[in-house]
Design a protein around this motif. Sequence first.
Motif, mmCIF file in Angstrom:
data_model
loop_
_atom_site.group_PDB
_atom_site.id
_atom_site.type_symbol
_atom_site.label_atom_id
_atom_site.label_comp_id
_atom_site.label_asym_id
_atom_site.label_seq_id
_atom_site.Cartn_x
_atom_site.Cartn_y
_atom_site.Cartn_z
ATOM 1 N N UNK A 149 -10.323 21.963 -56.986
ATOM 2 C CA UNK A 149 -9.201 21.610 -56.106
ATOM 3 C C UNK A 149 -9.232 20.130 -55.728
ATOM 4 N N UNK A 150 -8.058 19.508 -55.771
ATOM 5 C CA UNK A 150 -7.935 18.120 -55.301
ATOM 6 C C UNK A 150 -7.779 18.129 -53.777
ATOM 7 N N UNK A 151 -7.883 16.961 -53.181
ATOM 8 C CA UNK A 151 -7.711 16.850 -51.722
ATOM 9 C C UNK A 151 -6.301 17.273 -51.313
ATOM 10 N N UNK A 152 -5.295 16.927 -52.110
ATOM 11 C CA UNK A 152 -3.915 17.329 -51.804
ATOM 12 C C UNK A 152 -3.750 18.845 -51.885
ATOM 13 N N UNK A 153 -4.414 19.465 -52.837
ATOM 14 C CA UNK A 153 -4.324 20.924 -52.962
ATOM 15 C C UNK A 153 -5.022 21.615 -51.790
ATOM 16 N N UNK A 154 -6.148 21.076 -51.364
ATOM 17 C CA UNK A 154 -6.846 21.640 -50.197
ATOM 18 C C UNK A 154 -5.962 21.499 -48.959
ATOM 19 N N UNK A 155 -5.304 20.346 -48.824
ATOM 20 C CA UNK A 155 -4.399 20.134 -47.685
ATOM 21 C C UNK A 155 -3.246 21.134 -47.720
ATOM 22 N N UNK A 156 -2.667 21.358 -48.896
ATOM 23 C CA UNK A 156 -1.549 22.294 -49.023
ATOM 24 C C UNK A 156 -1.990 23.723 -48.723
ATOM 25 N N UNK A 157 -3.144 24.120 -49.245
ATOM 26 C CA UNK A 157 -3.647 25.468 -48.956
ATOM 27 C C UNK A 157 -3.922 25.634 -47.461
ATOM 28 N N UNK A 158 -4.498 24.615 -46.848
ATOM 29 C CA UNK A 158 -4.760 24.673 -45.408
ATOM 30 C C UNK A 158 -3.478 24.800 -44.607
ATOM 31 N N UNK A 159 -2.447 24.048 -44.997
ATOM 32 C CA UNK A 159 -1.161 24.120 -44.297
ATOM 33 C C UNK A 159 -0.549 25.507 -44.438
#
Length: 154
Positions: A137-147
């Motif tokens: 997972x990229x940082x953007x993907x982790x951010x999206x999953x968290x959101x």
Amino acid sequence: MAPMLLLPPLFKPRTVALSVAAVLLLTLGAASAAEPAADDTSPSQPPAGERETKLTAEPAPPPPALLPPAPAAPSPAVVARGRHLSRDCTSCHRIDGVENGIPGITGWSAERLAAALDGYRTGARRNPVMGSVARTLSADEVEALGAYYASLKR
């Protein structure tokens, strides 16, 4: 003949003399009112109804604690991307939050989910499946999953 000096009405000798006299009278009158006469037998305090109220300045209350600004809500596009990415997660983590040996992540804050995934990625948390998923997972993907998961109610 010497030229005559024309002064404005404010500076004419009579006006100046009257102004000085007025200042002296006011000054002397205020001083004599402040000092009681020697034969004055009046009480030192005025009657109760005539007492002046002394105004005292109360110290100002301390300012309210400054709170850090609330984080901005994620955009709907970020949440939608997280929903799309969560399809891989829901094969193990139930979307209804029920835990059947695998923790439910529905309703987790974005920070909590990011910290857990970072722990799996770095090896601080050990699980071979989650470790391999977290490393992809990229940082953007982790951010999206968290959101996305934070937007769900548990």
